[in-house]
Structures are given as C-alpha cells and as structure tokens.
Scaffold this motif. Structure first.
Motif, PDB file in Angstrom:
ATOM      1  N   ASP A 336       5.479  43.742  33.494  1.00 14.17           N
ATOM      2  CA  ASP A 336       6.614  44.487  34.030  1.00 14.17           C
ATOM      3  C   ASP A 336       7.875  43.620  34.072  1.00 14.17           C
ATOM      4  OD1 ASP A 336       7.477  47.040  35.428  1.00 14.17           O
ATOM      5  OD2 ASP A 336       8.018  45.557  36.946  1.00 14.17           O
ATOM      6  N   HIS A 362       6.214  47.784  29.560  1.00  9.30           N
ATOM      7  CA  HIS A 362       6.113  48.668  30.721  1.00  9.30           C
ATOM      8  C   HIS A 362       4.970  49.662  30.557  1.00  9.30           C
ATOM      9  CE1 HIS A 362       9.527  47.038  32.714  1.00  9.30           C
ATOM     10  NE2 HIS A 362      10.417  47.449  31.831  1.00  9.30           N
ATOM     11  N   TYR A 379       6.305  50.357  38.451  1.00  9.87           N
ATOM     12  CA  TYR A 379       6.078  50.218  37.013  1.00  9.87           C
ATOM     13  C   TYR A 379       6.482  51.491  36.274  1.00  9.87           C
ATOM     14  CZ  TYR A 379       3.198  46.213  38.464  1.00  9.87           C
ATOM     15  OH  TYR A 379       2.755  45.045  39.007  1.00  9.87           O
ATOM     16  N   ASN A 382      10.300  51.598  36.067  1.00 14.21           N
ATOM     17  CA  ASN A 382      10.861  50.680  35.080  1.00 14.21           C
ATOM     18  C   ASN A 382      10.632  51.170  33.653  1.00 14.21           C
ATOM     19  OD1 ASN A 382      11.850  48.992  37.071  1.00 14.21           O
ATOM     20  ND2 ASN A 382      10.054  47.658  37.063  1.00 14.21           N
TER      21      ASN A 382
END
Length: 517
Positions: A336, A362, A379, A382
């Motif tokens: 990440d 990601h 996560y 993102n």
C-alpha cells in the motif's frame, strides 16, 4: 557399571549440544568444544553453526589416553569468527569429570553432560565414549599447545572474559578492561593483518555496549570500526553475513538514540535485505535477523515514515517490500505504501507506468486483506484514488466506475459514528459529480450533493478539512445549477465558496478554482 580406564585409550565422539547461550549475549559465528588433555595441550572440535533452537551439531571424534590426565576437562566456547579464529573464543561453560564417571554414565551409548547455567539455562553436551581394545586402531589426536599462544590471543581471550563478566555484573571497570584488551589487540593488527577484522569487531562491540548503557563512547568511531570490518570481509567471505549484522545493529541503535534519524533505518533496511538472503533459515543468526528486533522492527519503523515520491523514497519502499514475501504479515501495508509513493511520483512527473504499478500494488494489498481487517477500508480507498487519478489522466470510464464502486465499499466500512466517515462521503461525492459531468445522470449529482452535505456536517467549524468539504459541496451545487438552472443552488454555492476561501491559505490547491467560481 564401573569401568577402570587407567592407561586405556578412549574414543570420544562429540555429537552436539543444546541450550547454548553466550554469556556476553553476542551473536556467535559458531560454537566449538575444547578438551584440555593436560597442562600443555588441548583438542578442539570444528566450529559448528548455532541453530535457531540454540543447538549445534558436530559429529567430531577424538581418541585420547586416559593416562594423560586423571580427569577430563571440557569447555564449550563461542567463536566470533568462522574463517580465521582470533583467540580461543568466549567460554560458554566449563566442566571437569573423571574418566570413570564419564564412562559410568547411563546405560546407552550416548552421554548427556549438563554444564553450569548461563542466564538460567544449563548448556548440555552430548558425547559417545568408547573404551578401545588394545588391538583397535588408535589414531593419534591432533592437539594444540596451551601456554604458548601469542600475545594477541591472550589479550583477546582476556577481553572476552572481561566482557562476559561485565554483562553479568554491570561493573563499568570490567567493560573498561575489555575495551583496553581489545584495543591492545587492534593496535597489534595493522591494515592487512589477517586478524584485523576480528579485532575491529571485538573492540567495536565492546564500545557499543558502553554507548548503549552510558553514552560514553563515540558512536561515529564505533560505526566506522564496524564498517571497516565489513569492508575487510566482502561477499563470499564466511564472516560477511555476521559483519553485516553488526553494522545493522549499530545503525538501529543510532536510529533509536538519535531522534529516529531516517538515514539509519533506510540503510538498515537495505542491509537486512542482503543479509536475509545470506542466512540459512534454520540458523540462529537468521532467527535474530528475522525477529522482532531485526527485520520486523526495521519494516515497522519504515512503515511509520511518510511515503515519498522521490526515486530514493521509492527505492526504499521496494526494499521493504522485498523484506515482506508472500505470507509476511507486513506485506499488505508495504504494498500500500509503495503504491502511494508511486502515485506521488506520478503526480510530480506524470509517468503512467508509475500510476499503473501503483494500481497493481493497491490491488494486491486489497486482495491480501480479509473482510474484517481494520486496514481494509484504507487499502480500498487508496486503490480507488489511484484509479480515479488514472481516469483523470486517460479518461477510461471503467476506471471511474471501478473507483466509485470502491468508494462505495469504503463508505460501507465507515458506518455512522466512524471517525473517518467524512472522507469516503466526500470522495464518493466527488467521483459521482465527475460521472454526472461526463454522462449527465441527475441522480449522480443529487446523490453527490447529499453526500457532501453529510461530510460537511461531520466537519464543524475548526475542523482542518472543513475548507475542502465547503468547496466540494459548492462545486456540486454549481454543477447542478449549470444543468438545471435553479437559482437557489447557485446562491448557496456562492456562499459556500466564500466560506471556503476564508479558510484557505494562499497556497491552498483549491484556492484559484474557488476564486474563479
């Protein structure tokens, strides 16, 4: 059973040892057994590598005459060199027994001998002793002389003894004596001397103890000693891995004691990456390097640092990811943060390769998270942001729709009362506003306005994100006015833009847009 051994030849097979702990708490290169034959001679086993369970195996055999000495005197010693041993190493345990007592132990062929405890644990040596018949082949043992060692051997052994005593007693004079002896050895080992790397390491390790406990040692010079030792043991040298470990150890101490200076943890990460590849998994060194005070600590500290979009910052993130193979608990967050760093570099330089790799990172981070993982919403967010950025750059509607679906899931994971709920509300609202702009579906903009209103409610006056929430709600109202021409929408949008401008600094990324609107 009692066996009279006087004048007999006895074959000793040194099988192995367990519960081996080094009194000075140093990481040994290996462990060996020393048998004192008489006042002038000793026999040494080969150096065995300590396993992760603190055991070691040898399988060495020696034939000795019981007539040489009425007693058998044995030592377990730690060596801090595999290639060329400097001195006789540090004593782990000493034991003296009669030959008859040794031969009378137990009914089986193997004898387990317990030594005095080290830090509460008794080292145990496993032997097999056999009395040879007169006609048996009796190979003569290869013995070393005692009492004729050179000065650097005597000084080194004295240093090891004083250092082990210091660790037990915490008496500073013991540490000072150890440093004195090790410095004397180094003074006798100029550049090019075969024992210089060992002498450098011994002195540096003793001085590091002083730095850790009392701060009275110069940490720059200690680090330099370890660096020189490592330079003297390049890749392929038997002691190269242990020399890397020593440098990592001092760098981590510097990181802890010097306000968590980033350069030390970054170098430690790169060295750990090399070191793990050189350490067989079953060894004690590997267990220390891979443990909570080694790689685990390095990864954890690096993951606490802010992601950087520089080439160096991304290189470090790749190193951390390499330290987190599949199955490692730190791999999702390492992926990440690497994805985040790549997205930052994309924003700086515009390379779509960085953005594509960011999305891949990601995606894998999300795939490694179970439904109930506390980090899953971050996560997902993102990944959605990277897809959103790629849509902005390339205009692929699949990316926009995927981003919206992901933001929806993030919002589901941040229910009413969640401390971060305003973020997915706002992000989803922005994405829906963008889709409305592209396709003109009024349901998208109506929902976007509703989401932005909820986000603004969660950011009352004084909240650091209130300026963004005001601006995004104003922008959504402006868009629906542009489509439907409702005057109330544009009037509210103007008021919200004004409120947001009052909260924005001159370098705020939305300030120019708010002024234009």
């Amino acid at each position: 059973m009692s066996v009279k051994s006087q004048g007999r030849y006895i074959k000793l097979e040194v099988i192995g040892a367990k519960n081996v702990q080094v009194p000075s708490q140093r990481i040994p290169a290996g462990i060996h057994v020393s048998i004192i034959v008489d006042s002038t001679r000793r026999w040494k086993s080969t150096i065995g590598v300590l396993s992760s369970d603190e055991s070691v195996a040898w399988g060495n055999t020696v034939t000795l005459s019981s007539g040489m000495s009425p007693k058998l005197s044995m030592e377990i010693r730690a060596s801090f060199e595999l290639d060329r041993m400097l001195g006789n190493g540090e004593v782990v345990g000493k034991l003296e027994t009669s030959w008859d007592a040794l031969l009378d132990r137990g009914n089986g062929p193997f004898v387990d001998i317990s030594f005095p405890p080290v830090r509460g644990v008794c080292p145990c040596l496993t032997l097999r002793a056999t009395v040879l018949q007169p006609n048996d082949n009796q190979d003569s043992a290869l013995l070393e002389s005692i009492g004729t060692e050179c000065e650097i051997v005597r000084e080194t052994d004295a240093g090891h003894e004083r250092l082990a005593s210091y660790v037990t007693s915490q008496t500073v004079s013991e540490l000072s004596d150890a440093i004195y002896h090790f410095q004397s050895v180094l003074d006798q080992c100029p550049v090019g001397h075969p024992d210089r790397a060992g002498a450098l390491t011994n002195l540096a390790w003793a001085r590091l103890k002083g730095y850790i406990q009392y701060n009275f040692q110069d940490i720059d010079s200690i680090t330099s000693l370890f660096r020189e030792a490592l330079a003297s043991r390049p890749q392929g040298h038997p002691d190269h891995p242990l020399s890397i470990y020593h440098l990592v150890d001092v760098l981590l101490w510097r990181f802890r004691k010097e306000n968590f200076t980033t350069v030390y943890i970054h170098e430690s990460a790169q060295l750990c990456c090399k070191l793990l590849a050189l350490c067989p998994e079953a060894t004690y060194l590997h267990s220390i390097v891979a443990g909570k005070n080694g790689v685990d600590y390095v990864i954890g500290q690096c993951n606490e640092l802010e992601a950087e979009g520089s080439d160096e910052g991304i290189h470090i993130r790749r190193v951390i990811l390499e330290l987190c193979p599949l199955g490692n608990k730190h791999r999702p967050i390492a992926l990440d943060i690497l994805g985040w760093a790549l997205r930052l570099r994309f924003e700086q330089h515009g390379s779509t390769d960085d953005l594509d790799e960011s999305i891949q990172c990601h995606r894998e981070a999300v795939s490694l998270c179970s439904e109930g993982d506390s980090e899953r919403n971050e996560y997902l967010n993102n990944l959605a942001t990277s897809l959103w950025n790629r849509f902005q750059h390339q205009g692929n509607y699949h990316d926009l729709n995927d981003a919206i679906s992901l933001y929806e899931e993030v919002l589901r994971l941040c229910p009413v009362g969640h401390k971060c709920r305003d973020f997915p509300l706002d992000n989803l609202g922005v994405a829906l506003s963008t889709r409305f702009k592209q396709r003109g579906d009024v349901s998208d903009i109506n929902r976007a306005i509703s989401l932005h209103r909820q986000a603004l409610t969660l950011c009352p006056p004084g909240n650091s994100n209130r300026d963004y929430r005001l601006h995004n709600l104003a922008h959504a109202l402006y868009m629906i006015h542009d489509k439907l021409g409702v005057s109330e929408d544009i009037n509210e949008a103007i008021d919200l833009y004004r409120d947001s401008l009052q909260l924005m600094q001159h370098d705020h990324p939305y300030r120019s847009q708010a002024l234009c609107n």
